[in-house]
Scaffold this motif. Structure first.
Motif, PDB file in Angstrom:
ATOM      1  N   LEU A  16      56.157 -28.628  42.365  1.00 54.43           N
ATOM      2  CA  LEU A  16      55.041 -28.574  41.420  1.00 54.43           C
ATOM      3  C   LEU A  16      55.494 -28.157  40.021  1.00 54.43           C
ATOM      4  CD1 LEU A  16      52.217 -27.074  43.644  1.00 54.43           C
ATOM      5  CD2 LEU A  16      52.428 -29.415  42.816  1.00 54.43           C
ATOM      6  N   LEU A  17      56.454 -27.249  39.943  1.00 56.43           N
ATOM      7  CA  LEU A  17      57.001 -26.859  38.657  1.00 56.43           C
ATOM      8  C   LEU A  17      57.704 -28.043  37.994  1.00 56.43           C
ATOM      9  CD1 LEU A  17      57.588 -24.593  36.617  1.00 56.43           C
ATOM     10  CD2 LEU A  17      59.695 -24.166  37.893  1.00 56.43           C
ATOM     11  N   PHE A  18      58.462 -28.788  38.767  1.00 56.81           N
ATOM     12  CA  PHE A  18      59.158 -29.959  38.237  1.00 56.81           C
ATOM     13  C   PHE A  18      58.158 -31.015  37.776  1.00 56.81           C
ATOM     14  CE2 PHE A  18      63.088 -31.844  37.425  1.00 56.81           C
ATOM     15  CZ  PHE A  18      63.062 -33.180  37.780  1.00 56.81           C
ATOM     16  N   VAL A  19      57.073 -31.211  38.530  1.00 55.90           N
ATOM     17  CA  VAL A  19      56.030 -32.155  38.130  1.00 55.90           C
ATOM     18  C   VAL A  19      55.397 -31.718  36.814  1.00 55.90           C
ATOM     19  CG1 VAL A  19      53.719 -32.996  38.744  1.00 55.90           C
ATOM     20  CG2 VAL A  19      55.543 -33.054  40.424  1.00 55.90           C
ATOM     21  N   LEU A  20      55.162 -30.429  36.651  1.00 54.89           N
ATOM     22  CA  LEU A  20      54.584 -29.920  35.412  1.00 54.89           C
ATOM     23  C   LEU A  20      55.504 -30.179  34.219  1.00 54.89           C
ATOM     24  CD1 LEU A  20      52.295 -28.286  34.060  1.00 54.89           C
ATOM     25  CD2 LEU A  20      53.651 -26.241  34.547  1.00 54.89           C
ATOM     26  N   VAL A  21      56.793 -29.990  34.414  1.00 56.39           N
ATOM     27  CA  VAL A  21      57.753 -30.259  33.345  1.00 56.39           C
ATOM     28  C   VAL A  21      57.763 -31.746  32.999  1.00 56.39           C
ATOM     29  CG1 VAL A  21      60.215 -30.278  32.787  1.00 56.39           C
ATOM     30  CG2 VAL A  21      59.184 -28.249  33.809  1.00 56.39           C
ATOM     31  N   LEU A  22      57.733 -32.603  34.019  1.00 58.79           N
ATOM     32  CA  LEU A  22      57.739 -34.043  33.761  1.00 58.79           C
ATOM     33  C   LEU A  22      56.462 -34.489  33.052  1.00 58.79           C
ATOM     34  CD1 LEU A  22      59.336 -35.474  37.023  1.00 58.79           C
ATOM     35  CD2 LEU A  22      60.377 -35.197  34.786  1.00 58.79           C
ATOM     36  N   TRP A  23      55.321 -33.893  33.421  1.00 61.71           N
ATOM     37  CA  TRP A  23      54.073 -34.220  32.722  1.00 61.71           C
ATOM     38  C   TRP A  23      54.127 -33.789  31.257  1.00 61.71           C
ATOM     39  CZ3 TRP A  23      50.013 -32.549  36.888  1.00 61.71           C
ATOM     40  CH2 TRP A  23      49.814 -33.613  37.758  1.00 61.71           C
ATOM     41  N   SER A  51      60.015 -45.438  29.597  1.00 58.49           N
ATOM     42  CA  SER A  51      60.364 -44.072  30.000  1.00 58.49           C
ATOM     43  C   SER A  51      59.172 -43.363  30.615  1.00 58.49           C
ATOM     44  CB  SER A  51      60.856 -43.273  28.792  1.00 58.49           C
ATOM     45  OG  SER A  51      61.974 -43.872  28.220  1.00 58.49           O
ATOM     46  N   SER A  52      58.004 -43.547  30.018  1.00 61.55           N
ATOM     47  CA  SER A  52      56.799 -42.909  30.535  1.00 61.55           C
ATOM     48  C   SER A  52      56.443 -43.446  31.919  1.00 61.55           C
ATOM     49  CB  SER A  52      55.640 -43.107  29.569  1.00 61.55           C
ATOM     50  OG  SER A  52      54.496 -42.423  30.010  1.00 61.55           O
ATOM     51  N   LEU A  53      56.588 -44.748  32.116  1.00 54.76           N
ATOM     52  CA  LEU A  53      56.325 -45.332  33.435  1.00 54.76           C
ATOM     53  C   LEU A  53      57.313 -44.812  34.486  1.00 54.76           C
ATOM     54  CD1 LEU A  53      55.408 -49.032  32.585  1.00 54.76           C
ATOM     55  CD2 LEU A  53      53.930 -47.287  33.595  1.00 54.76           C
ATOM     56  N   ALA A  54      58.563 -44.680  34.099  1.00 56.19           N
ATOM     57  CA  ALA A  54      59.564 -44.148  35.032  1.00 56.19           C
ATOM     58  C   ALA A  54      59.238 -42.699  35.409  1.00 56.19           C
ATOM     59  CB  ALA A  54      60.957 -44.237  34.414  1.00 56.19           C
ATOM     60  N   LEU A  55      58.845 -41.906  34.434  1.00 54.74           N
ATOM     61  CA  LEU A  55      58.470 -40.514  34.723  1.00 54.74           C
ATOM     62  C   LEU A  55      57.210 -40.452  35.579  1.00 54.74           C
ATOM     63  CD1 LEU A  55      59.143 -38.760  31.311  1.00 54.74           C
ATOM     64  CD2 LEU A  55      60.405 -38.486  33.440  1.00 54.74           C
ATOM     65  N   GLY A  56      56.265 -41.357  35.321  1.00 60.28           N
ATOM     66  CA  GLY A  56      55.054 -41.403  36.142  1.00 60.28           C
ATOM     67  C   GLY A  56      55.374 -41.762  37.582  1.00 60.28           C
TER      68      GLY A  56
END
Length: 68
Positions: A16-23, A51-56
């Protein structure tokens, strides 16, 4: 709480922390893309969108790992 449940909780918290950083990075990309678009720089928009699609996609994969 036994040791196994503690380990699962730590792993979920880290995901969840990693997801928050990616968001946060995605939000930065959105702001950068809007600034570039309004400034007339259209060449950077496709790399930002990719890049945004890859992060999503990475975010969706991480969230799906939590559900399993």
């Amino acid at each position: 709480m036994n040791r196994s449940n503690q380990q699962k909780t730590v792993v979920i918290d880290l995901i969840l922390l990693f997801v928050l950083v990616l968001w946060t990075i995605q939000l930065f990309l959105l702001i950068t893309g809007l600034d570039a678009y309004l400034g007339g720089e259209k060449g950077i928009l496709w790399p930002i969108a990719a890049s945004s699609l890859a992060l999503g996609g990475l975010n969706l994969k991480l969230v799906s790992m939590i559900r399993n």
